[in-house]
Enzyme design. Structure first.
Site, short mmCIF file in Angstrom:
data_model
loop_
_atom_site.label_atom_id
_atom_site.label_comp_id
_atom_site.label_asym_id
_atom_site.label_seq_id
_atom_site.Cartn_x
_atom_site.Cartn_y
_atom_site.Cartn_z
CG ASP A 184 -2.21 -0.80 0.94
OD1 ASP A 184 -2.13 -1.75 0.13
OD2 ASP A 184 -3.25 -0.49 1.51
CB CYS A 207 4.77 -0.04 8.07
SG CYS A 207 5.31 0.16 6.35
CB CYS A 226 1.33 -6.26 3.56
SG CYS A 226 3.05 -6.01 4.09
CG ASP A 227 -2.09 -2.64 4.51
OD1 ASP A 227 -1.07 -3.01 5.12
OD2 ASP A 227 -2.43 -1.45 4.43
CE LYS A 228 -6.30 -2.96 1.43
NZ LYS A 228 -5.02 -2.36 1.81
CB SER A 237 -2.85 4.78 5.62
OG SER A 237 -1.80 4.09 6.24
CD GLU A 271 -4.59 2.35 3.09
OE1 GLU A 271 -4.95 1.46 3.85
OE2 GLU A 271 -3.40 2.66 2.93
#
Length: 549
Positions: A75, A188, A116-118, A465, A439
């Site tokens: 992202d 992160c 990570c995010d997704k 985010s 985001e």
């Protein structure tokens, strides 16, 4: 076993022999290992080592590990350009492709290796759909960087860009932030979306202790992966499946810890979508009820100066769960992937640092880190990370500065058009309007970098985010593209925000609102081809498996 469909006939066995498998391996349970490893995402560059450890664990426990891939988008790299339109949609692609690969090859069980995010929610959705024994082991969080003796993370780099543009720091200092902000592989380092979802996976019971917090570069992460590989064989033996674990009680536990930890607002998109795949409708109206009785115990970056590595040192997610449960807020008799109940898992997991995990007697706030707001600006709902909002912005009233895309808002912020007291409104960035629901880390970072974080609010039908801080209110529903009231706001309209009262409104008479609604016309979508447009169409036709607005 499922794999009998592909291991008991000669033509199928011939293909396994082509892979180099022995008869002994073919006779064992086939365990699919879903690897999100790639060379473009910092949180995924180390997943080959995690996968190798999982394979060893599976083999040690008597299974045959077979790896197949899942895509992953960073992202951070997708931010600020059309790439962000494709980020959220990858969640559905990941779920769909994992389902296809698993059923096509008749796996008996799965080990998911996301970070990570997704990837995390996408694979949780797939696990729920497939409902064969499954366990998760993430790649782990990045260590924090350090500048001038202070720990920093990716969001600090984003804010430093605006500080440089505003003349507050030198180019050399900006480069120092750039060089030191992301010092290791991993997701992160703050309580951003990736770490939020990895931590909540642990709370849901789909990952072992430490899944959300052991840093990516620690050898303990490799040990965790081996244990996950061994444990999947136990889950297969005991026939413990994802829907046995991800019950309604488990999701309410996750929402409770979401509030205690101060997770990313994106969790409010992902948890309902995962629950939907489990056959559970998770109404976000319960979020405020849970928040009202759940104290916020952690202020991890960007809300505070602690990072996930320090949460791990303080005892990790189980220590937070144990602290929260002093108030009796968790369902502790439900099964988890450890084969034990929640209560058994968290017993004896003490809080080792009361500065990182506040005791329930001394919370950052008596209510949770996330709030769902409603009002005539967001008749259905919108979401704010309350724990990352400055106290003076919990209640705010100011004139709207309206923009129909992120780029126009960024230009206005960086050119000084946004001043103290304003409310920036960015619309037509929702699931259909974007399309893709981008985001908005860049606008919020620009507001913070220009020193306006304690006097300017930002509202969008896109999303924020997990790295966002300040009075950033996203996920406004209905979105502008379907005629939601956010589409009817005009420059200068007075916006009223009261986060503690869970209210968000704009001052306009009913007759004026109806006049504006009659004059409103739908906009043509910005992207009209490919999976992204089909995804947007699915969203607006009520496919809650795609996304819940």
């Amino acid at each position: 076993m499922n794999s009998d469909a592909v291991t008991k006939t000669s033509p199928h066995r011939a293909l396994f022999h082509a892979l180099g498998l022995t008869n002994e391996e073919i006779e064992r349970p086939l365990i699919g290992i879903v690897s999100s490893k790639n060379d473009i995402v910092p949180g995924h560059m180390n997943l080959d080592k995690i996968v190798d450890a999982v394979k060893l664990g599976v083999a040690m426990a008597g299974g045959t590990p077979l790896v197949f891939p899942a895509i992953a988008v960073c992202d951070g790299l997708a931010m600020g350009h059309q790439g962000m339109k494709y980020s959220l949609v990858t969640r559905e692609l990941i779920a769909d492709s994992t389902e296809a690969m698993t059923l096509a090859h008749a796996f008996d069980a799965l080990v998911m290796v996301p970070n990570c995010d997704k990837n995390v929610p996408g694979l949780l959705m797939a696990a729920a759909r497939l409902n064969i024994p499954t366990i998760f082991v993430s790649g782990g969080p990045m260590l924090a960087g350090k500048v001038d003796g202070q720990k920093i993370s990716f969001s600090n780099v984003s804010e430093a860009v605006s500080e440089y543009q505003a003349g507050k720091i030198t180019k050399e200092k900006l480069q120092e932030y750039e060089n030191k902000g992301c010092p290791t592989c991993g997701s992160c380092s703050g309580m951003y979306t990736a770490n939020s979802m990895n931590c909540l996976t642990e709370v849901l019971g789909m990952g072992l202790k430490g899944n959300g917090t052991i840093p990516a570069v620690y050898s303990a992460r490799i040990q965790l992966a081996k244990h996950a590989g061994m444990q999947i064989m136990e889950l297969l033996k005991q026939t413990i499946r994802p829907r046995d674990i991800m019950t309604k009680d488990a999701f309410e536990n996750a929402l409770t810890l979401d509030m205690a930890l101060g997770c990313s607002t994106n969790s409010m998109l992902h948890l309902p979508a995962i629950a939907h795949e489990c056959g559970i409708e998770l109404d976000l109206d319960i979020a405020n009820a849970i928040s009202d009785k759940t104290p916020n115990l952690c202020h991890l970056a960007p809300a505070g100066h602690n990072f996930v590595e320090e949460l791990d040192e303080a005892g990790g997610i189980y220590a937070v769960m144990n602290e929260v449960n002093k108030l009796g807020l968790l369902k502790t008799d439900i099964i988890t992937c450890s084969g034990k109940t929640v209560g058994e898992n968290i017993a004896g997991c003490i809080n080792k640092n009361t500065e990182v995990i506040r005791p329930v007697e001394n919370p950052y706030s008596k209510t949770g880190g996330i709030a769902v707001l409603k009002g005539n600006l967001a008749p259905d709902s919108c979401v704010v990370k309350r724990s990352a909002v400055a106290p003076e912005m919990l209640k705010h009233e100011g004139p709207a500065k309206v923009f129909d895309c992120e780029e126009d808002a960024m230009q206005a912020i960086n050119s000084g058009q946004i001043v103290s007291g304003d409310v920036v409104v960015i619309r037509y960035e929702g699931p259909k309007g974007g399309p893709g629901m981008r985001e908005m880390l860049n606008p919020t970072s620009a507001i913070m970098g220009h020193g306006l974080g304690e006097s300017v609010a930002l509202i969008t039908d896109g999303r924020f985010s997990g790295a966002t801080r300040g009075a950033a209110i996203g996920h406004v529903s209905p979105e502008a593209a379907v005629g939601g009231n956010i589409a009817l706001i005009e420059n200068g309209d007075i916006i009223q925000i009261d986060i503690m009262a869970n209210e968000i409104n704009f001052k306009v008479s009913d007759s004026e609102l109806e006049k504006r609604r009659a004059a409103w016309k739908p906009r043509k979508p910005r992207i009209t081809t490919g999976y992204l447009s089909r995804y947007a169409a699915a969203v607006t036709s009520g496919n809650k498996g795609a996304i819940l607005e």
